[in-house]
Enzyme design. Structure first.
Site, PDB file in Angstrom:
ATOM      1  N   ARG A  18       4.189 -12.660  -7.504  1.00  0.00           N
ATOM      2  CA  ARG A  18       4.074 -12.568  -8.977  1.00  0.00           C
ATOM      3  C   ARG A  18       3.800 -13.874  -9.685  1.00  0.00           C
ATOM      4  O   ARG A  18       3.834 -13.916 -10.909  1.00  0.00           O
ATOM      5  CB  ARG A  18       5.330 -11.951  -9.617  1.00  0.00           C
ATOM      6  N   HIS A  21      -3.696  -0.154   1.303  1.00  0.00           N
ATOM      7  CA  HIS A  21      -2.764   0.775   0.640  1.00  0.00           C
ATOM      8  C   HIS A  21      -3.520   2.095   0.586  1.00  0.00           C
ATOM      9  O   HIS A  21      -4.417   2.268  -0.227  1.00  0.00           O
ATOM     10  CB  HIS A  21      -2.431   0.249  -0.769  1.00  0.00           C
ATOM     11  N   LYS A  57      -6.946  -7.337   1.346  1.00  0.00           N
ATOM     12  CA  LYS A  57      -6.163  -6.163   0.971  1.00  0.00           C
ATOM     13  C   LYS A  57      -6.995  -5.248   0.098  1.00  0.00           C
ATOM     14  O   LYS A  57      -7.650  -5.696  -0.845  1.00  0.00           O
ATOM     15  CB  LYS A  57      -4.913  -6.619   0.174  1.00  0.00           C
ATOM     16  N   ASN A  92      -2.260  -8.609  -5.720  1.00  0.00           N
ATOM     17  CA  ASN A  92      -2.276  -7.893  -7.005  1.00  0.00           C
ATOM     18  C   ASN A  92      -1.467  -8.646  -8.057  1.00  0.00           C
ATOM     19  O   ASN A  92      -0.658  -8.073  -8.777  1.00  0.00           O
ATOM     20  CB  ASN A  92      -1.745  -6.463  -6.839  1.00  0.00           C
ATOM     21  N   ALA A 119       6.588   0.722 -10.538  1.00  0.00           N
ATOM     22  CA  ALA A 119       6.940   1.091  -9.160  1.00  0.00           C
ATOM     23  C   ALA A 119       7.156  -0.174  -8.338  1.00  0.00           C
ATOM     24  O   ALA A 119       6.396  -1.135  -8.461  1.00  0.00           O
ATOM     25  CB  ALA A 119       5.842   1.940  -8.549  1.00  0.00           C
ATOM     26  N   HIS A 126       5.239  -9.348  -2.734  1.00  0.00           N
ATOM     27  CA  HIS A 126       4.560  -9.612  -4.012  1.00  0.00           C
ATOM     28  C   HIS A 126       5.301 -10.755  -4.688  1.00  0.00           C
ATOM     29  O   HIS A 126       6.481 -10.616  -5.014  1.00  0.00           O
ATOM     30  CB  HIS A 126       4.580  -8.361  -4.884  1.00  0.00           C
ATOM     31  N   ASP A 139       7.521  -5.012   1.578  1.00  0.00           N
ATOM     32  CA  ASP A 139       6.866  -4.641   0.318  1.00  0.00           C
ATOM     33  C   ASP A 139       7.763  -5.089  -0.843  1.00  0.00           C
ATOM     34  O   ASP A 139       7.999  -4.333  -1.795  1.00  0.00           O
ATOM     35  CB  ASP A 139       6.571  -3.140   0.241  1.00  0.00           C
TER      36      ASP A 139
END
Ligand code: NCD
Ligand code: ZN
Ligand code: ZN
Length: 407
Positions: free
Chosen positions: A58, A173, A138, A88, A300, A56, A282
């Site tokens: 960001r 996921h 995803k 995401n 998380a 990720h 991850d």
């Protein structure tokens, strides 16, 4: 042409005392090779660059946690030359314009950047337009960071049908959100639900962050019935358990949550047996401030991209896994699954390499962390086996220090 000399090169499944010559591609492997630029790597080993299929980054509105520049530095310092970025982000990678923007931003890093496209209710019927711009898709079936969860079962079927038509890998996921013990208990059921969908639609399925023995066994079984599925586990599931979370709280909060010691031991065994396709990090950076607000309120996710290779080099030194297995789960299998001309040291493939000093011993400190989030769940661990140089499509770097271009 650049030549690495003096090292042992991992070719055809073993270390061999050979030179490797490359520009952007690996051109020759042999003895006493000629080249304008010679890099003496005596005493070191040379492996294919590590491919992390789950990070990720960001960038966009959460770039205070990480951006492409910091992610790139972190990856390179650890020996990771290729990453697949998850969608995401804030806002998510759900349109051609966003994906284009993200790829443009990725160019500030020196690594190879691949991108997953997000699936939402809104973009679902135009995924064929997005497909040529992304490297995979995803799908989030359980609550986690971001707002991409889709829980409608009818939609799941539609998504599997549509993504299958694009011929892209669908990463899922699969684990539900909620109480940690419950998530662990139901991982098997949640994964079986997705395996059934993949079977029904003949989807190229990739299951992310698998944590339990029962889930792994179900996937291994599914492969026998010709379901086109791959899966990954992550370093935190190999090194920590729910017991550690009890002690360290939010610092070890991630989705899916840490499982049992039995599961952890099983993952190592399965890794050794070649049952695990891919180890991916991850890498989910959140800042020290964000992680300091107590378990319930903290986001998380834990960072990891820069320590995946050293954690596994140390495991090789300790005799837990073979070097061949490491290359398989970190380089060869990810490249094969996602169709990249990488993942092995072989003539004609991209010159992505990591030069490793298997004897160098270092303790992970917070100060040394390159990720913008500024901390690591592995702080305090002393590991033997660290990268000393990486090569990305022919351009070499001492970790963090760009070397001259080969061209
Ligand atoms: C990830 C994140 O923070 O983006 N968090 C996590 O706990 N793994 C999201 C995800 O991979 O589910
Ligand atoms: Zn996830
Ligand atoms: Zn993730």
């Amino acid at each position: 042409m650049t030549v690495i000399t003096g090292a042992e090169i991992f070719v055809d499944g073993e270390l061999r005392k050979l030179d490797v010559a490359f520009d952007e591609k690996i051109r020759t492997i042999g003895r006493n090779l000629e080249g304008e630029e010679r890099l003496d790597c005596s005493g070191k080993i040379v492996l294919p660059g590590v491919i992390d299929v789950h990070v990720h980054v960001r960038d966009f509105e959460q770039s205070y946690k990480e951006d492409w520049a910091s992610l790139g530095r972190a990856a390179l310092s650890g020996g990771v030359t290729t990453v697949f970025a998850m969608p995401n982000t804030q806002p998510p990678l759900d349109s051609v314009a966003r994906v284009r923007d993200y790829r443009r931003r990725a160019q500030v890093s020196s690594i190879n950047a691949y991108v997953y496209g997000a699936i939402t209710r809104e973009n679902l019927r135009s995924l064929d337009e997005l497909a040529p711009h992304v490297d995979a898709f995803k799908l989030y079936l359980g609550e986690t960071t971001g707002q991409l969860v889709i829980s409608d079962k009818k939609l799941h079927r539609e998504i599997f049908k549509i993504v299958t038509e694009t011929e892209k890998v669908l990463a899922v996921h699969a684990q539900r959100g909620g109480d940690p013990d419950e998530v662990t208990r139901y991982e098997h059921d949640d994964i079986c639900y997705v395996l059934d969908l993949a079977a029904a639609f003949d989807t190229k399925l990739h299951l992310v962050h698998v944590t339990t023995r029962r889930a792994v066994e179900a996937i291994v079984e599914a492969k026998k019935s010709k379901i086109d599925v791959s899966f990954e586990t992550c370093p935190h599931y190999l090194f920590f358990t729910a017991q550690d979370r009890e002690e360290r709280g939010a610092w070890l909060k991630m989705n899916p949550p840490l499982a049992t010691e039995e599961d952890r031991e099983f993952l190592w065994w399965a890794l050794g047996e070649g049952l695990i396709d891919i180890v991916a990090t991850d890498h989910a950076p959140h800042t020290i401030e964000e992680k300091s607000v107590g378990y319930e309120r903290a986001p998380a996710g834990v960072p990891g991209v820069e320590f995946l290779p050293p954690l596994l080099f140390d495991a090789v030194n300790a005799g837990r896994i073979s070097l061949a297995r490491l290359v398989e789960v970190c380089c060869r299998n990810p490249a094969k699954r996602f169709g990249l001309p990488k993942g092995e040291i072989a003539i004609g493939l991209d010159a992505d390499l990591v030069v490793v000093d298997l004897d160098s011993k270092k303790t992970i400190t917070r100060e040394a962390v390159q990720s913008k989030c500024g901390w690591s769940p592995y702080e305090g661990m002393t590991l033997r086996g660290w990268p000393v140089m990486v090569v990305v499509r022919g351009k070499w770097y001492y970790p963090l220090t760009p070397g001259p271009s080969p061209s």
